[in-house]
Design a protein around this motif. Structure first.
Motif, short mmCIF file in Angstrom:
data_model
loop_
_atom_site.label_atom_id
_atom_site.label_comp_id
_atom_site.label_asym_id
_atom_site.label_seq_id
_atom_site.Cartn_x
_atom_site.Cartn_y
_atom_site.Cartn_z
N PHE A 525 -3.40 20.15 39.32
CA PHE A 525 -2.78 21.08 40.26
C PHE A 525 -3.47 22.45 40.33
O PHE A 525 -2.94 23.35 40.96
CB PHE A 525 -1.31 21.30 39.89
N GLN A 526 -4.60 22.62 39.70
CA GLN A 526 -5.29 23.90 39.64
C GLN A 526 -4.39 24.95 38.98
O GLN A 526 -3.56 24.61 38.16
CB GLN A 526 -5.74 24.33 41.05
N VAL A 527 -4.54 26.24 39.33
CA VAL A 527 -3.79 27.28 38.65
C VAL A 527 -2.68 27.80 39.57
O VAL A 527 -2.70 27.58 40.78
CB VAL A 527 -4.71 28.44 38.22
N GLY A 528 -1.71 28.48 38.97
CA GLY A 528 -0.61 29.04 39.75
C GLY A 528 0.74 28.72 39.15
O GLY A 528 0.86 28.09 38.09
N ASP A 529 1.81 29.16 39.83
CA ASP A 529 3.18 28.98 39.34
C ASP A 529 3.55 27.51 39.21
O ASP A 529 4.27 27.12 38.28
CB ASP A 529 4.17 29.68 40.28
N PHE A 530 3.09 26.69 40.14
CA PHE A 530 3.46 25.27 40.09
C PHE A 530 2.88 24.61 38.84
O PHE A 530 3.58 23.84 38.16
CB PHE A 530 2.97 24.55 41.34
N SER A 531 1.62 24.91 38.53
CA SER A 531 1.01 24.34 37.32
C SER A 531 1.76 24.82 36.08
O SER A 531 1.99 24.04 35.14
CB SER A 531 -0.46 24.75 37.24
N ALA A 532 2.11 26.10 36.06
CA ALA A 532 2.87 26.63 34.93
C ALA A 532 4.21 25.91 34.79
O ALA A 532 4.63 25.56 33.68
CB ALA A 532 3.09 28.13 35.10
N MET A 533 4.89 25.67 35.91
CA MET A 533 6.18 25.00 35.88
C MET A 533 6.06 23.59 35.30
O MET A 533 6.86 23.18 34.46
CB MET A 533 6.77 24.94 37.28
N VAL A 534 5.05 22.84 35.73
CA VAL A 534 4.86 21.47 35.23
C VAL A 534 4.61 21.49 33.73
O VAL A 534 5.19 20.69 32.97
CB VAL A 534 3.71 20.78 35.98
N ALA A 535 3.76 22.40 33.26
CA ALA A 535 3.47 22.48 31.82
C ALA A 535 4.72 22.84 31.03
O ALA A 535 4.98 22.28 29.96
CB ALA A 535 2.36 23.51 31.58
N ILE A 536 5.52 23.78 31.55
CA ILE A 536 6.76 24.18 30.85
C ILE A 536 7.74 23.02 30.79
O ILE A 536 8.38 22.78 29.75
CB ILE A 536 7.38 25.40 31.53
#
Length: 660
Positions: A525-536
Motif C-alpha cells: 500500500f506504499q506509505v500514508g495513513d492507510f498503511s499505518a492503519m493496516v499495520a496497527i
C-alpha cells in the motif's frame, strides 16, 4: 425466576444509564461547538495560552548533565560509571558468542573464534529435550537451523548477548521494586503511576534522553530495553507475593524467621510460579525491543531489519524478522516448560548434565581452531529467499496495484478522511467536558477530574490537533481490530480445533517485532495513513481475539447448564448468556488493543503519519529531549484515559453481574 427478573431490570437500567450518558456527552460537544461561534477559544485552544513545558523539560535535563551532583559526584560521572558497568558484560557476551578474540601470542597473535554454532546448537537442543521433551527440542532445532542456514547466526548471537545483559538487570530491578511495593503500600501508590507511564509512553520518547545520557551505542540500547521490559516484572512480583497463602507466612513466623529469611527463603520460593510469568514477560519484551534498540546503536538482528526497511529490501527484512520471531517463540516455549516444571526423559543428574552441555559446546569450539566450518557456518551452505520476495513485490506492483489501490482509495475517501476531519473539528472544550461527563458517570468526581486533567495537559502543551489525529488513527484501527478479533474469538471459543489455530495465530502476531509489520504493508500500500492503519490492526488484533475466547470459555459451566434446562438453543446460549457475561473480559481485551495500537503509532511514523507518533520520531532525530518526552506523555495520557474509563466500566459491569 426472581434472579432473571432482577437481571432484566439491571439490563434495562444499564441501557437507560448508557442513553443518559451518551446524551450528556453529545450535549457537551454541541454546546461547546455553538459557543465557539461567539468565543473562538471554545473551539480552538489559543496559542498564547500554551505553556513551554518542553523547554522546561530540556532545561531540567541540561541542569542534570551540567550541574547536578549525587553525593558530591556529578550526575554525568554517575551515568558514565553506570555505562562502564554495563559495557563490561555486554562486550564479554558479544566476544564469546559472536566476535571471538585474539590472544597476544607470537608476532601475529592467536585468533580464538566465538563459540561454535554447532556446539551451541547441540547444547540448546539437548537442554530443550531435558526440560520440555521431544516437541520442544524439535522447535529449538528448527530455530537454530534457520539461524545458521539463512546466515543470521552471528547477528542472532549479537542480539542474544545484549538480551543476556538486559534481562537479568530488568529482572533484578523489577523484583526489588515489586518487593518494596509489597512491603510498603505508600511506595506502591507512588510506583503504580510510574509503571503506568513507563508502559504507555512510546518507546521512542525515552530513547531521546537515553541517547543524550549514554550516547549512541549498545549500552544505550541495553538501558532503553531495561526501561521498556522491566515494569511487568514489578507488577507480577506484587501480585505473586500477595498470592502467597497466609498459612505459609504464619508457619514461617512460628519457626522464628527474621525479615531476610522470610523474604528470600519463604516468600520468593513460594511465589516462584507467579514470578516466572514476569521472567517470561521481560524476555519477550526485550526481544520485541531489538529493532527499536538498533536505532540507537544496537547491532544484531534488529539492525538487519532496520537496514532492510530503510532500503526497502523486503526479502532481507522478512528473513531477519522471522529470525527474531523464532527466537521469541522458542524462548517463550522454553520459559513455559521451566515454569511448568515439566521434564523430558534424561537419566543424568543435574551436575553431570551441565558438564555434558559444557563439553558439547567446548569440543566443536576447540575443533574450530583447526577446521573453520565448525567455527562459523560456511557461506556456501547458506540460503536466502530474498530474491523470491523481490519477485513477489514486482508481481504485486504490476498485477495487484489497481484493485488494492481501489480498496485503499475507497476507505480513505469514505471512512478515514471524514472521520479525521470530524475529530479535528471538534471543539477542545466540548471534548474535555465530554470526557468529564464519562468519567463522572463511570467512576465519580475523582475519575472525572483525572481524565479532564490529562486532556487539559494535551491542550496546554499545544498538541491538541496532533492528539485528535492520533485518536482518529487509533480509533479506526481499534474498531477494525475489534470487528475482526471478537468474531474470531467467539468462533474460537466454540471449537477446540479453531482454538488451536487462532492461538497459534495470536502467538505469532504478538511475537513478531512491530517493525516487521511495516515491510509487507509498505510493499502492498506504499506509505500514508492507510498503511499505518493496516499495520496497527495486524499488531493490535491478538488481544481482542484472545480475551474474547478466554472470556467466553470462562463462563461457569453451571450457568450454561441452567440455560439449557430453560430450553435455550446453542445460539441463544452463545449470544444471550455467554457473550453478556464475557463482556467485561472482552472490554479488557479492547483496552489492551488500544494500548497496543498506541504503542504502534510511533512505529508507523516511519510510513508518513502526522500524529503524535510523528512528533516523537522527529524529536528523536533532533535529539530534542523536551519535545520527545512531552509528545510521548501526551500519547501516554490518551492511553491512561482510555484505560481508566474502560476499567471503571468493567468494574461497574462486573459488580452488576455479581462477578466482583
Amino acid at each position: 425466576m426472581s434472579e432473571a427478573v432482577a437481571g432484566r431490570a439491571g439490563a434495562g437500567g444499564g441501557v437507560t444509564r448508557a442513553a443518559v450518558t451518551a446524551a450528556a456527552v453529545v450535549l457537551a460537544v454541541f454546546v461547546a461547538d455553538r459557543l465557539s461561534g461567539w468565543l473562538p477559544w471554545f473551539g480552538v485552544y489559543p496559542a498564547g495560552w500554551e505553556l513551554p513545558v518542553s523547554d522546561w523539560v530540556s532545561s531540567v535535563m541540561e541542569w542534570l548533565l551540567e550541574d547536578a551532583a549525587i553525593g558530591g559526584i556529578g550526575f554525568r560521572s554517575v551515568v558514565r560509571g553506570l555505562a562502564t558497568l554495563l559495557s563490561a558484560p555486554l562486550e564479554a557476551g558479544t566476544v564469546v558468542l559472536a566476535k571471538g578474540f585474539e590472544l597476544p601470542f607470537g608476532d601475529a597473535g592467536v585468533a580464538v573464534p566465538a563459540l561454535s554454532w554447532l556446539g551451541v546448537s547441540a547444547a540448546l537442543v539437548l537442554f530443550a529435550a531435558r526440560v520440555g521433551g521431544r516437541r520442544l527440542a524439535v522447535l529449538i532445532f528448527l530455530t537454530v537451523a534457520y539461524l545458521a542456514f539463512f546466515g543470521h547466526w552471528q547477528s542472532a548471537m549479537t542480539t542474544i548477548a545484549s538480551i543476556l545483559v538486559a534481562v537479568p538487570v530488568g529482572l533484578i530491578l523489577g523484583l526489588l521494586l515489586g518487593l518494596a511495593a509489597y512491603r510498603q503500600p505508600v511506595f506502591e501508590r507512588v510506583l503504580r503511576p510510574a509503571l503506568d507511564l513507563m508502559q504507555t509512553v512510546p518507546i521512542f520518547a525515552y530513547l531521546v534522553p537515553v541517547l543524550v545520557l549514554f550516547g549512541f551505542g549498545p549500552v544505550a540500547a541495553v538501558v532503553a530495553t531495561v526501561i521498556y521490559a522491566m515494569p511487568p516484572m514489578a507488577r507480577v512480583t506484587i501480585v505473586a507475593l500477595r498470592g502467597v497463602p497466609e498459612e505459609i507466612l504464619e508457619f514461617a513466623r512460628m519457626t522464628g524467621c527474621n525479615r531476610r529469611q522470610m523474604t528470600w527463603r519463604v516468600l520468593i520460593p513460594a511465589a516462584r510460579q507467579g514470578l516466572m510469568v514476569g521472567v517470561n514477560q521481560v524476555i519477550m519484551l526485550s526481544l520485541n525491543m531489538v529493532i527499536i534498540a538498533s536505532m540507537i546503536g544496537a547491532g544484531g538482528l534488529g539492525y538487519d531489519v532496520l537496514r532492510a526497511l530503510r532500503r526497502l529490501q523486503i526479502g532481507d527484512g522478512l528473513e531477519a524478522g522471522v529470525a527474531i520471531t523464532l527466537i521469541a517463540i522458542a524462548t517463550e516455549r522454553l520459559g513455559r516448560a521451566l515454569t511448568d516444571g515439566s521434564r523430558g526423559q534424561s537419566r543424568l543428574p543435574r551436575r553431570q548434565f551441565g558438564m555434558l552441555l559444557a563439553g558439547v559446546v567446548a569440543l566443536p569450539t576447540l575443533a574450530g581452531l583447526f577446521w573453520s566450518p565448525l567455527a562459523g557456518m560456511p557461506e556456501a551452505l547458506t540460503v536466502s529467499t530474498a530474491e523470491y520476495w523481490g519477485q513477489l513485490v514486482a508481481w504485486v506492483n504490476t498485477e495487484l496495484y489497481q484493485p488494492l489501490n481501489a480498496v485503499k482509495s475507497a476507505l480513505l475517501v469514505h471512512v478515514l478522511i471524514p472521520f479525521k476531519r470530524t475529530l479535528v473539528a471538534l471543539p477542545w472544550t466540548g471534548v474535555v467536558a465530554a470526557l468529564g461527563v464519562l468519567g463522572y458517570r463511570l467512576g465519580g468526581w475523582r475519575l472525572a477530574a483525572a481524565v479532564c486533567a490529562l486532556a487539559l495537559f494535551i491542550a496546554v502543551t499545544g498538541h491538541w490537533e496532533k492528539a485528535m489525529i492520533t485518536v482518529y488513527l487509533c480509533g479506526i484501527s481499534v474498531a477494525i481490530a475489534a470487528l475482526i478479533g471478537i468474531p474470531l474469538g467467539v468462533w474460537s471459543a466454540a471449537s477446540d480445533r479453531v482454538h488451536r489455530v487462532t492461538t497459534t495465530v495470536a502467538d505469532t502476531l504478538q511475537t513478531l517485532p512491530s517493525f516487521v509489520y511495516l515491510i509487507p504493508v509498505v510493499m502492498l500500500f506504499q506509505v500514508g495513513d492507510f498503511s499505518a492503519m493496516v499495520a496497527i490492526v495486524l499488531y493490535a488484533l491478538a488481544p481482542a481475539l484472545r480475551y474474547t475466547d478466554h472470556g467466553i470459555r470462562g463462563v461457569p459451566a453451571e450457568t450454561i447448564e441452567a440455560a439449557r434446562m430453560c430450553g435455550c438453543t446453542p445460539r441463544q446460549i452463545r449470544y444471550r448468556v455467554q457473550l453478556p457475561l464475557a463482556l467485561p473480559e472482552i472490554m479488557l481485551g479492547l483496552n489492551q488493543t488500544i494500548m497496543m495500537a498506541l504503542s504502534m503509532l510511533v512505529i508507523t511514523a516511519l510510513v508518513g503519519t502526522s500524529d503524535l507518533g510523528q512528533e516523537v520520531y522527529i524529536a528523536l532525530t533532533r535529539a530534542d529531549i523536551g519535545a520527545g518526552l512531552v509528545a510521548g506523555l501526551c500519547v501516554a495520557f490518551i492511553a491512561m484515559m482510555a484505560d481508566r474509563l474502560i476499567g471503571a466500566w468493567v468494574a461497574r459491569r462486573r459488580a452488576a453481574l455479581g462477578l466482583a
